[in-house]
Scaffold this motif. Structure first.
Motif, mmCIF file in Angstrom:
data_model
loop_
_atom_site.group_PDB
_atom_site.id
_atom_site.type_symbol
_atom_site.label_atom_id
_atom_site.label_comp_id
_atom_site.label_asym_id
_atom_site.label_seq_id
_atom_site.Cartn_x
_atom_site.Cartn_y
_atom_site.Cartn_z
ATOM 1 N N ILE A 241 -29.509 36.964 11.212
ATOM 2 C CA ILE A 241 -29.095 35.568 11.365
ATOM 3 C C ILE A 241 -27.789 35.541 12.132
ATOM 4 O O ILE A 241 -26.814 36.184 11.755
ATOM 5 N N SER A 242 -27.801 34.827 13.240
ATOM 6 C CA SER A 242 -26.599 34.678 14.056
ATOM 7 C C SER A 242 -26.263 33.202 14.150
ATOM 8 O O SER A 242 -26.600 32.522 15.120
ATOM 9 N N PRO A 243 -25.623 32.647 13.119
ATOM 10 C CA PRO A 243 -25.395 31.197 13.103
ATOM 11 C C PRO A 243 -24.383 30.776 14.162
ATOM 12 O O PRO A 243 -23.431 31.494 14.473
ATOM 13 N N ALA A 244 -24.655 29.619 14.723
ATOM 14 C CA ALA A 244 -23.674 29.016 15.630
ATOM 15 C C ALA A 244 -22.545 28.439 14.795
ATOM 16 O O ALA A 244 -22.767 27.914 13.701
ATOM 17 N N THR A 245 -21.333 28.552 15.258
ATOM 18 C CA THR A 245 -20.190 28.075 14.489
ATOM 19 C C THR A 245 -19.553 26.868 15.169
ATOM 20 O O THR A 245 -19.525 26.752 16.394
ATOM 21 N N GLY A 246 -19.043 25.987 14.334
ATOM 22 C CA GLY A 246 -18.340 24.816 14.828
ATOM 23 C C GLY A 246 -16.961 24.751 14.220
ATOM 24 O O GLY A 246 -16.512 25.685 13.537
ATOM 25 N N PRO A 247 -16.257 23.671 14.405
ATOM 26 C CA PRO A 247 -14.895 23.556 13.871
ATOM 27 C C PRO A 247 -14.849 23.700 12.365
ATOM 28 O O PRO A 247 -13.859 24.189 11.823
ATOM 29 N N SER A 248 -15.889 23.286 11.682
ATOM 30 C CA SER A 248 -15.870 23.320 10.216
ATOM 31 C C SER A 248 -16.700 24.464 9.657
ATOM 32 O O SER A 248 -17.017 24.461 8.471
ATOM 33 N N SER B 217 -27.465 28.308 9.175
ATOM 34 C CA SER B 217 -27.608 29.689 8.721
ATOM 35 C C SER B 217 -29.058 30.036 8.426
ATOM 36 O O SER B 217 -29.325 31.026 7.757
ATOM 37 N N ARG B 218 -29.994 29.235 8.897
ATOM 38 C CA ARG B 218 -31.403 29.528 8.686
ATOM 39 C C ARG B 218 -31.871 30.607 9.647
ATOM 40 O O ARG B 218 -31.346 30.732 10.737
ATOM 41 N N PRO B 219 -32.870 31.408 9.253
ATOM 42 C CA PRO B 219 -33.395 32.415 10.184
ATOM 43 C C PRO B 219 -34.049 31.738 11.377
ATOM 44 O O PRO B 219 -34.513 30.597 11.283
ATOM 45 N N PRO B 220 -34.091 32.407 12.512
ATOM 46 C CA PRO B 220 -34.694 31.794 13.707
ATOM 47 C C PRO B 220 -36.182 31.535 13.488
ATOM 48 O O PRO B 220 -36.862 32.224 12.725
ATOM 49 N N VAL B 221 -36.690 30.522 14.177
ATOM 50 C CA VAL B 221 -38.095 30.156 14.062
ATOM 51 C C VAL B 221 -38.935 31.169 14.835
ATOM 52 O O VAL B 221 -38.595 31.536 15.966
ATOM 53 N N SER B 222 -40.031 31.632 14.227
ATOM 54 C CA SER B 222 -40.945 32.538 14.907
ATOM 55 C C SER B 222 -42.031 31.737 15.617
ATOM 56 O O SER B 222 -42.456 30.674 15.151
ATOM 57 N N TRP B 223 -42.494 32.270 16.735
ATOM 58 C CA TRP B 223 -43.578 31.612 17.467
ATOM 59 C C TRP B 223 -44.849 31.524 16.629
ATOM 60 O O TRP B 223 -45.703 30.660 16.875
ATOM 61 N N MET B 224 -44.983 32.397 15.627
ATOM 62 C CA MET B 224 -46.169 32.354 14.772
ATOM 63 C C MET B 224 -46.241 31.070 13.947
ATOM 64 O O MET B 224 -47.312 30.696 13.476
#
Length: 648
Positions: free
Chosen positions: A349-356, A361-368
């Protein structure tokens, strides 16, 4: 006086190896006395087969009236000799370049040949035709580089819709040449090569990594014959998933090549093997299989479930496995690299971060996830097919019983409202179809989006086939369907390939049903515009797709003939159908402007609105001969299927 040159003496009898491959057996300068082919492939040159007497057996009479064209039980080889049907199919492979030219044969000292004289794995095979096995292994060894390339292309253009193999393990098995010692794996590998080669020939390639011409030799038919001959004649000996998978892929390849009887044949063998293996119930699977095979079995089952529903809609027949009879889970929604023989791992999991802090933090969506949603749509289609087929059940003379257990059929509007709410809940990756990038990791999502759109339109057409709708409503639906397909990048449509033609066939059937009914000037003008838009769409698809070649021109010709009839009988000035869009418009995916002719033939009221009273009084009907060569069947009263989508 000069002496005539002495004729070279002909080989009186072919060796066993050349005889089984139905190829010319010629002498060579080999020190071991082998023929040229046996020397090239470094095998023993033997004459162990029993000799057969030539001529007609005593006591038999030949019917002199029988013409050569009536001999359906035999074929002829290159020398004009009659060969048995099973051998004829093999000789066709040699006629279509069984091996590369002598200049491109592999080195005889390389490692690939070390497995040539070894037997197939007994776990999935049987031993009834050693010479045939060896000849096809020789073919596979000679085509090793091509097989590797076709397997790679499979994961670009077929795997997104039919993910029947775990990518990393399948490529590793091919690199390790396991298909040369495992008969089931050999059959499924040859079937993959046949399917990919035929789709490449039909223009399904979209990345710049491959050149079409380099993937066409040996031809698709050679790999198809290799896969067919690797299937055991005794199906009880065809144990293991690879044989089921080989039959499934041969059925898909048969659709690609327009051989529908072969599609039914190999689908039937597949369903026989799955019944024997218990593929429909996970409790019947072997207890010691790895997570990789577990996921491959799940993908295989649901892939061919969808194919079964699709073929039932297009060509009629019965649904062999129903969802209520199946105890198979959906495949896990993970990419192949996270599925191993040891178990499953979760992607980082590589979450995008913002000011807060972290935004997600969800796992990436799979094409399946999108692939499983398409399966949901086919499960809905199964029940829609049942409801539609019940319209014909009263004709078989039996008492109606289904109404005791099922509620009344839901309308197209109600079902589509529920389905579209499911569609709206999908992640955005599956509701948008961006252009192809050549990065298969990204394009996998585009393939799912395109396939979801095509399946949604198929569902809608099947729902509408059970309802009586007017001309305006039919035109609305056909226009909306064409609009959806026109917005999908053409590369995805070409990769889906021949099956997509049958989706378009449904649109042609809808428009044809309008053309054979009562028309007004406005309704004809609207259908005419839609037909020309459909011709433009076919023009975008038919480049390289030999089954659709000329379809757009035939449709335009049909419009021209009807226009001519209208000019002569109604004295209306109509322009000729506009030419297809130029190459730049195709590449840029620009939808052409509707071809609405100017002048007195233009409608005097908005398209789609209720016709005026004056317009309703000017109803006419086209003569049947103008529609006699319509590309899609119009008379469905005697059709086994209920929605004739087949492209003719």
């Amino acid at each position: 006086m000069s002496q005539k040159p002495r004729k070279l003496q002909r080989v009186s009898k072919a060796c066993d190896f050349c005889n089984r491959r139905s190829i010319k057996c010629s002498r060579s300068d080999d020190n071991l006395g082998r023929c040229q082919n046996c020397a090239d492939f470094d095998v023993d040159c033997t004459f162990d087969r029993p000799a057969k007497r030539r001529g007609v057996k005593a006591g038999t009479r030949v019917n002199a009236r029988e013409s050569p064209s009536s001999k359906t039980a035999s074929e002829h080889d290159l020398a004009g000799r009659v060969v048995a049907p099973d051998r004829a199919s093999r000789s066709s492979v040699s006629r279509s370049s069984t091996f590369p030219e002598s200049g491109s044969r592999p080195s005889l000292t390389g490692d690939p040949w070390s497995s040539f004289n070894t037997g197939w794995s007994t776990a999935e095979g049987y031993d009834d035709d050693g010479a045939l096995r060896n000849s096809w292994k020789a073919f596979a060894i000679a085509s090793d580089r091509q097989i590797r390339n076709l397997v790679q292309v499979y994961f670009e253009i077929v795997y997104p819709i039919f993910p029947l193999f775990h990518k990393q393990s399948f490529i590793a098995s091919i690199n390790n040449k396991e298909h040369l010692t495992n008969q089931g794996l050999f059959a499924s590998t040859m079937a993959v090569c046949s399917l990919v080669s035929s789709r490449a020939r039909d223009g399904a390639l979209y990345s710049n990594r491959w050149h079409r011409e380099e993937l066409l030799e040996p031809p698709s038919e050679a790999f198809y014959a290799a896969a067919k001959d690797a299937l055991p004649r005794d199906l009880a000996a065809a144990k293991g998933m690879n044989y089921m998978r080989a039959c499934a892929i041969l059925a898909i390849a048969s659709i690609q090549n327009g051989h529908i009887k072969n599609m039914q044949k190999y689908s039937g063998i597949y369903h026989t093997l799955t019944s024997m293996e218990g593929l429909h119930d996970e409790k019947l699977w072997p207890k010691d299989i790895s997570p990789i095979e577990t996921e491959e079995r799940r993908r295989l089952f649901w892939s061919i479930y969808t194919l079964d529903i699709y073929s039932c809609i297009v060509w009629g027949g019965v649904v062999r496995y129903r969802e209520a009879h199946s105890l198979v889970r959906y495949p896990v929604e993970l990419n192949d690299e996270f599925i191993t023989h040891q178990g499953y791992t979760r992607p980082p999991i590589s979450p995008a971060t913002g000011p807060s802090g972290p935004l997600d933090s969800r796992p990436p969506v799979s094409w399946m996830h999108g692939w499983n949603f398409t399966t949901d749509l086919y499960r809905i289609l199964e029940h829609v097919v049942d409801g539609t087929r019940r319209r014909f059940s009263s004709a078989n003379g039996t008492q109606e019983v289904w109404s005791l257990f099922s509620p009344a059929n839901m309308s197209e509007t109600t079902v589509m409202e529920r389905v579209l709410s499911m569609y709206a809940a999908l992640p955005s990756q599956f509701r948008e179809t961006p252009p192809t990038t050549g990065d298969i990791g990204k394009d996998l999502f585009g393939f799912q989006s395109a396939n979801i759109q095509a399946t949604l339109q198929l569902l809608r057409m099947v729902l509408l086939s059970a309802e009586e709708i007017g001309v305006d409503r039919k035109c609305d639906v056909a226009g909306e369907l064409l609009s959806v397909f026109s917005k999908v990048p053409v590369e995805y449509l070409k990769a889906i390939s021949s099956p997509l033609l049958h989706h378009l066939g449904g649109i042609g059937y809808i428009l044809g049903s309008v053309m054979e009914g009562s028309l007004s000037d406005a309704s004809y003008q609207r259908v005419r515009t839609l037909l020309l838009e459909m011709a433009d769409l076919l023009h975008r698809l038919e480049t390289g797709l030999h089954r659709a070649a000329g379809a757009s021109e035939r449709l335009r010709s049909q419009v021209d003939r009807i226009d001519g009839y209208m000019r002569n009988s109604r004295l209306v000035n109509l322009p000729a159908a506009p030419p297809p869009p130029n190459g730049s418009a195709i590449l840029m995916n620009i939808k052409p402007e509707p071809a609405v002719p100017p002048g007195p033939y233009a409608p005097t009221h908005p398209l789609g609105s209720t016709s005026t009273i004056g317009d309703q009084m000017l109803q006419f009907q086209l003569p049947p001969e103008l529609l006699s060569d319509w590309p899609w069947p119009l008379d469905n009263s005697h059709s086994e299927g209920f929605l004739p989508l087949a492209f003719e």
